[in-house]
Design a protein around this motif. Structure first.
Motif, PDB file in Angstrom:
ATOM      1  N   LYS A 143       0.848  -1.200   0.000  1.00 58.26           N
ATOM      2  CA  LYS A 143       0.000   0.000   0.000  1.00 58.26           C
ATOM      3  C   LYS A 143       0.873   1.235   0.000  1.00 58.26           C
ATOM      4  O   LYS A 143       2.072   1.165   0.272  1.00 58.26           O
ATOM      5  CB  LYS A 143      -0.869   0.043   1.271  1.00 58.26           C
ATOM      6  CG  LYS A 143      -1.950  -1.014   1.337  1.00 58.26           C
ATOM      7  CD  LYS A 143      -2.981  -0.683   2.415  1.00 58.26           C
ATOM      8  CE  LYS A 143      -4.112  -1.697   2.396  1.00 58.26           C
ATOM      9  NZ  LYS A 143      -5.310  -1.271   3.084  1.00 58.26           N
ATOM     10  N   LEU A 144       0.254   2.373  -0.207  1.00 57.89           N
ATOM     11  CA  LEU A 144       0.965   3.644  -0.088  1.00 57.89           C
ATOM     12  C   LEU A 144       1.462   3.804   1.349  1.00 57.89           C
ATOM     13  O   LEU A 144       0.754   3.428   2.294  1.00 57.89           O
ATOM     14  CB  LEU A 144       0.023   4.809  -0.429  1.00 57.89           C
ATOM     15  CG  LEU A 144      -0.281   4.994  -1.923  1.00 57.89           C
ATOM     16  CD1 LEU A 144      -1.398   6.011  -2.102  1.00 57.89           C
ATOM     17  CD2 LEU A 144       0.968   5.428  -2.685  1.00 57.89           C
ATOM     18  N   ASP A 209       4.938   1.183  -0.415  1.00 59.17           N
ATOM     19  CA  ASP A 209       5.531   1.539  -1.711  1.00 59.17           C
ATOM     20  C   ASP A 209       4.969   2.887  -2.173  1.00 59.17           C
ATOM     21  O   ASP A 209       3.773   2.988  -2.486  1.00 59.17           O
ATOM     22  CB  ASP A 209       5.200   0.440  -2.738  1.00 59.17           C
ATOM     23  CG  ASP A 209       5.866   0.717  -4.087  1.00 59.17           C
ATOM     24  OD1 ASP A 209       6.481   1.796  -4.248  1.00 59.17           O
ATOM     25  OD2 ASP A 209       5.753  -0.135  -4.986  1.00 59.17           O
ATOM     26  N   PRO A 210       5.840   3.904  -2.201  1.00 61.77           N
ATOM     27  CA  PRO A 210       5.343   5.225  -2.622  1.00 61.77           C
ATOM     28  C   PRO A 210       4.838   5.237  -4.061  1.00 61.77           C
ATOM     29  O   PRO A 210       4.084   6.131  -4.453  1.00 61.77           O
ATOM     30  CB  PRO A 210       6.576   6.138  -2.466  1.00 61.77           C
ATOM     31  CG  PRO A 210       7.751   5.229  -2.380  1.00 61.77           C
ATOM     32  CD  PRO A 210       7.281   3.914  -1.871  1.00 61.77           C
ATOM     33  N   THR A 215      -3.559  -0.629  -4.601  1.00 62.73           N
ATOM     34  CA  THR A 215      -3.274  -1.460  -3.424  1.00 62.73           C
ATOM     35  C   THR A 215      -3.234  -2.904  -3.878  1.00 62.73           C
ATOM     36  O   THR A 215      -4.182  -3.376  -4.503  1.00 62.73           O
ATOM     37  CB  THR A 215      -4.399  -1.291  -2.378  1.00 62.73           C
ATOM     38  OG1 THR A 215      -4.355   0.045  -1.902  1.00 62.73           O
ATOM     39  CG2 THR A 215      -4.238  -2.260  -1.226  1.00 62.73           C
ATOM     40  N   SER A 216      -2.129  -3.604  -3.568  1.00 60.92           N
ATOM     41  CA  SER A 216      -2.095  -4.985  -4.065  1.00 60.92           C
ATOM     42  C   SER A 216      -2.039  -6.004  -2.930  1.00 60.92           C
ATOM     43  O   SER A 216      -1.472  -5.748  -1.864  1.00 60.92           O
ATOM     44  CB  SER A 216      -0.933  -5.181  -5.041  1.00 60.92           C
ATOM     45  OG  SER A 216       0.244  -5.477  -4.351  1.00 60.92           O
ATOM     46  N   HIS A 217      -2.696  -7.131  -3.197  1.00 61.85           N
ATOM     47  CA  HIS A 217      -2.664  -8.273  -2.278  1.00 61.85           C
ATOM     48  C   HIS A 217      -2.294  -9.479  -3.127  1.00 61.85           C
ATOM     49  O   HIS A 217      -3.023  -9.821  -4.075  1.00 61.85           O
ATOM     50  CB  HIS A 217      -4.031  -8.537  -1.667  1.00 61.85           C
ATOM     51  CG  HIS A 217      -4.614  -7.363  -0.937  1.00 61.85           C
ATOM     52  ND1 HIS A 217      -4.198  -6.955   0.304  1.00 61.85           N
ATOM     53  CD2 HIS A 217      -5.593  -6.501  -1.291  1.00 61.85           C
ATOM     54  CE1 HIS A 217      -4.887  -5.906   0.689  1.00 61.85           C
ATOM     55  NE2 HIS A 217      -5.751  -5.615  -0.263  1.00 61.85           N
ATOM     56  N   VAL A 218      -1.153 -10.106  -2.804  1.00 62.48           N
ATOM     57  CA  VAL A 218      -0.782 -11.340  -3.497  1.00 62.48           C
ATOM     58  C   VAL A 218      -0.964 -12.484  -2.498  1.00 62.48           C
ATOM     59  O   VAL A 218      -0.309 -12.520  -1.458  1.00 62.48           O
ATOM     60  CB  VAL A 218       0.671 -11.288  -4.006  1.00 62.48           C
ATOM     61  CG1 VAL A 218       1.051 -12.614  -4.656  1.00 62.48           C
ATOM     62  CG2 VAL A 218       0.838 -10.148  -5.001  1.00 62.48           C
TER      63      VAL A 218
END
Ligand SMILES: NC(=O)c1ccc[n+]([C@@H]2O[C@H](COP(=O)([O-])OP(=O)(O)OC[C@H]3O[C@@H](n4cnc5c(N)ncnc54)[C@H](O)[C@@H]3O)[C@@H](O)[C@H]2O)c1
Length: 266
Positions: A143-144, A209-210, A215-218
């Motif tokens: 996420k940011l 992560d700027p 938004t990622s979910h692995v």
């Protein structure tokens, strides 16, 4: 079997999720549901239904949708269920607290429902867990940076997160711990733990992560059942960057499934 009567719905929390859910229910976009009122900490303006107290909601609603945060579930969950009112929960990370989880699952006659929220693949993960279980389940959430800072973090870590120029690993640990340490940001990890019925073996990695516009979910799981990998990249909500924009629509889908107004994909 068709639903016998209208399900009278109340919403707890009028923020990014609650406002959209309220608007769609009020507009008749969930067949078989009517919006009776909204429980809000702040005075409402321009809302599609009136502000009501929890006590009023227990009188006039068949189902309450929690869109307010973990604390609201801790404070009101058992009262709602004991009053015979069904409860659809978005802040499912709160269930990492075993005491609360046990209490809510034992409470009734109201029924406890959990939305799948920001992630998918939970149906298959759950089916696989029934079959054989897994050797390994991980979820990596990126996420940011600003949305990952927590009150318990030391100043040095906050500084490191806020000044990160590239991806930075912020945390790794079991879902049971992660969901409580990041109460507004790791409901996805809770959803995975609930799907595989194991809060301790699911490993959660949190990455700031700027450059993370999405938004990622692995989610990765492997065992005798096979190997699964799901990658979800959600656009953050414009109202609240900690929340993915799709979440209110997941709640609406859950609501529709509970009411049973439509057949189709379960
Ligand atoms: N399941 C998922 O995938 C998922 C994803 C994102 C968020 N969530 C959960 O949903 C919650 C709400 O998200 P949001 O983006 O709408 O947050 P938000 O901050 O935009 O809105 C929450 C609202 O609830 C209100 N509130 C808090 N406690 C209350 C109470 N006891 N009674 C009435 N109102 C109360 C707040 O004042 C605020 O207006 C998050 O805290 C998180 O726990 C779940």
């Amino acid at each position: 079997m068709k639903p016998a009567q209208t399900c009278r719905v109340g919403i707890i929390g009028y923020g990014a999720i609650g406002a959209r859910v309220a608007a769609d229910v009020a507009a008749g976009r969930v067949p078989g549901a009517s919006l009776e009122g909204i429980i809000s900490r702040r005075p409402l303006s321009g809302a599609p239904a009136g502000q009501i107290t929890l006590e009023q909601a227990l009188e006039c609603c068949d189902l309450l949708v929690e869109c307010a945060g973990q604390e609201a579930l801790v404070d009101h969950g058992e009262v709602v269920l004991s009053a015979g009112v069904d409860l659809l929960v978005t802040s499912i990370g709160a269930l990492a607290d075993r005491g609360l989880s046990k209490q809510l699952h034992a409470a009734g006659p109201g029924r406890l429902f959990l939305t799948s929220g920001a992630v998918g693949g939970l149906d298959l993960l759950s089916s696989g867990a029934r079959m054989e279980g897994y050797d390994r389940v991980t979820i990596t959430t990126t996420k940011l940076p600003g949305s990952l800072v927590q009150p318990w973090m030391e100043d040095a870590l906050v500084e490191q997160i806020q000044s990160a120029r590239g991806p930075l690993d912020v945390y790794q640990g079991p879902a049971a711990e992660a969901a409580l340490l990041f109460p507004k940001s790791l409901n996805a990890a809770a959803a995975v733990a609930i799907a595989v019925n194991d809060w301790d073996s699911v490993t959660v990695r949190v990455r700031a992560d700027p450059g993370a516009e999405l938004t990622s979910h692995v989610i990765e799981a492997s065992g005798n059942v096979g190997e699964y990998r799901f990658e979800i990249r959600n656009k953050p909500s414009e109202e609240n960057p900690r929340t993915s924009g799709v979440v209110p629509f997941a709640v609406l889908r859950s609501l529709e499934a509970i009411i049973g107004a439509r057949g189709g994909l379960m």
